[in-house]
Write a protein that holds these residues in place. Structure first.
Motif, mmCIF file in Angstrom:
data_model
loop_
_atom_site.group_PDB
_atom_site.id
_atom_site.type_symbol
_atom_site.label_atom_id
_atom_site.label_comp_id
_atom_site.label_asym_id
_atom_site.label_seq_id
_atom_site.Cartn_x
_atom_site.Cartn_y
_atom_site.Cartn_z
ATOM 1 N N LYS A 15 0.610 -1.546 0.004
ATOM 2 C CA LYS A 15 0.201 0.121 -0.110
ATOM 3 C C LYS A 15 0.905 1.371 -0.104
ATOM 4 N N LYS A 16 2.406 1.227 0.773
ATOM 5 C CA LYS A 16 2.851 2.047 0.588
ATOM 6 C C LYS A 16 4.278 1.571 0.076
ATOM 7 N N TRP A 17 4.989 2.520 -0.080
ATOM 8 C CA TRP A 17 6.570 2.342 -1.280
ATOM 9 C C TRP A 17 8.031 1.961 0.094
ATOM 10 N N THR A 18 8.388 1.054 0.197
ATOM 11 C CA THR A 18 8.910 0.292 1.321
ATOM 12 C C THR A 18 10.683 -0.232 0.786
ATOM 13 N N VAL A 19 11.093 0.996 1.782
ATOM 14 C CA VAL A 19 12.666 1.150 0.830
ATOM 15 C C VAL A 19 13.712 -0.117 2.156
ATOM 16 N N THR A 29 14.445 0.447 7.462
ATOM 17 C CA THR A 29 13.443 0.631 6.623
ATOM 18 C C THR A 29 12.936 1.591 6.714
ATOM 19 N N PHE A 30 12.882 2.573 6.008
ATOM 20 C CA PHE A 30 12.431 4.050 5.168
ATOM 21 C C PHE A 30 10.987 3.161 4.626
ATOM 22 N N THR A 31 10.113 3.897 4.892
ATOM 23 C CA THR A 31 8.692 4.310 4.329
ATOM 24 C C THR A 31 8.107 5.090 3.910
ATOM 25 N N PHE A 32 7.515 4.735 2.491
ATOM 26 C CA PHE A 32 7.474 6.709 1.561
ATOM 27 C C PHE A 32 5.906 6.349 1.497
ATOM 28 N N GLU A 33 4.876 7.470 1.021
ATOM 29 C CA GLU A 33 3.860 7.898 1.049
ATOM 30 C C GLU A 33 3.663 7.026 -0.714
ATOM 31 N N SER A 34 4.664 8.713 -1.322
ATOM 32 C CA SER A 34 4.989 8.840 -3.028
ATOM 33 C C SER A 34 5.594 7.412 -2.813
ATOM 34 N N GLU A 35 5.416 6.782 -4.622
ATOM 35 C CA GLU A 35 6.227 6.502 -5.137
ATOM 36 C C GLU A 35 7.200 6.930 -6.132
#
Length: 60
Positions: A15-19, A29-35
């Motif tokens: 659902k969110k973008w995770t790196v 782990t970093f979570t991003f709302e935007s692709e």
């Protein structure tokens, strides 16, 4: 500097973008709302660590 065999950079699509960055025995782990931000961050970390970005798509 040669890439360390334990380094990795992964993009996980849900659902969110995770790196997920694995470096020197630690996983962060970093979570991003935007692709648009996730691939840019992942590319920078991969360049720093000397590895390729791996894209994973989580399925239910």
């Amino acid at each position: 500097m040669a890439p360390h065999e334990q380094h990795a950079v992964e993009i996980i699509r849900e659902k969110k973008w995770t790196v997920r960055v694995t470096a020197y025995g630690s996983v962060i782990t970093f979570t991003f709302e935007s692709e648009e931000y996730a691939p840019s961050y992942a590319d920078g970390q991969a360049l720093r660590l000397g590895v390729e970005v791996v894209e994973l798509k989580k399925c239910a």
